[in-house]
Motif scaffolding. Structure first.
Motif, short mmCIF file in Angstrom:
data_model
loop_
_atom_site.label_atom_id
_atom_site.label_comp_id
_atom_site.label_asym_id
_atom_site.label_seq_id
_atom_site.Cartn_x
_atom_site.Cartn_y
_atom_site.Cartn_z
N CYS A 7 -7.07 1.97 3.81
CA CYS A 7 -6.65 3.31 3.38
C CYS A 7 -7.62 3.88 2.34
O CYS A 7 -7.91 5.07 2.32
CB CYS A 7 -5.23 3.29 2.83
N CYS A 36 0.85 -1.19 0.00
CA CYS A 36 0.00 0.00 0.00
C CYS A 36 0.90 1.25 0.00
O CYS A 36 1.83 1.35 0.79
CB CYS A 36 -0.90 -0.01 1.23
N CYS A 43 -4.48 -0.31 0.05
CA CYS A 43 -5.23 -1.32 0.79
C CYS A 43 -6.67 -0.83 1.04
O CYS A 43 -6.96 0.35 0.90
CB CYS A 43 -4.52 -1.64 2.11
N CYS A 67 0.24 2.94 3.72
CA CYS A 67 0.57 2.33 5.02
C CYS A 67 1.60 1.21 4.92
O CYS A 67 1.94 0.59 5.94
CB CYS A 67 -0.69 1.84 5.71
ZN ZN Z 1 -2.97 1.09 3.40
#
Ligand code: ZN
Ligand code: ZN
Length: 229
Positions: free
Chosen positions: A26, A9, A23, A12
């Motif tokens: 997020c 991601c 992801c 993150c």
């Molecule tokens: Zn993420």
């Protein structure tokens, strides 16, 4: 280029089974705009039931409708910066995917456009940056819907200063004559694409040129809209 089915991601760093590097967590946390002016996409408060901002109620607009996904806020501003100034291809793919997944907005209300027009960059800026981010973010959507993208019909003939600190009259002066039509257009519904719409003055100037060239319907599609009028 984006054939990997495992990635991290971009926000993150979590490892995910997708070739799009964002992801679910997020993605859900992105600052989506819920209520916006239907002409200029300026974010509105929920209490505004009219669907129009104060400016669009009182002024005629060359733009018929605008669709915008996000507030220009964390982390969208960061992602757009990564795309624009660092040419992060994984981020370009994430942003383009978000735009692609928003196609229902067209289908339900406005129908599909005949063509997409990424906001042209002035040529020295294009050379500096190496790519036009508005073109890059629209490619997957245009491809999946079989909508052509036009690039060579309008040129940006002068460098314009940042619009943010200018008043209304200065903005108009700053933009006047900045775009030139190079060819005759044979389209009736054109959607202008930009990554960030700040004051809307640039898209108005382009829309004016399109309308004066016989285009009937002009829409604007953007990833983010600054809460500025
Ligand atoms: Zn993420
Ligand atoms: Zn408005």
């Amino acid at each position: 280029m984006f054939e990997l089915f495992k990635s991290q991601c971009v926000l993150c760093d979590m490892s995910i089974d997708s070739n799009i590097s964002l992801c679910e967590g997020c993605r859900k946390d992105l600052p989506m705009v819920e209520f916006a002016c239907s002409i200029c996409a300026l974010p509105l408060k929920e209490s505004n039931k009219s669907n129009f901002c104060g400016k669009c109620i009182n002024q005629t607009s060359y733009v018929d409708y605008a669709i915008n996904l996000f507030h220009y806020a964390v982390p969208i501003d960061y992602l757009i910066g990564q795309m624009k100034f660092h040419q992060e291809l994984t981020v370009v793919a994430v942003l383009a995917d978000l735009l692609k997944n928003h196609i229902e907005a067209f289908n339900s209300v406005h129908g599909l456009p005949d063509v997409f027009l990424p906001v042209p960059l002035y040529k020295t800026r294009l050379v500096e940056r190496g790519f036009n981010q508005a073109l890059e973010i629209i490619k997957p959507l245009a491809k999946s819907q079989h909508i052509p993208v036009i690039l060579d019909v309008i040129s940006r003939s002068k460098e314009t200063k940042t619009q943010t600190n200018l008043n209304k009259l200065e903005r108009k002066k700053n933009l006047a004559g900045s775009f030139t039509m190079l060819k005759k257009l044979a389209y009736s519904h054109v959607v202008i694409v930009d990554d960030v719409v700040t004051t809307g003055a640039t898209t108005q100037e382009l829309a004016k040129l399109l309308k004066n060239s016989g285009v009937k319907t002009v829409g604007v599609l953007s990833l983010a809209r600054a809460d500025l009028n």
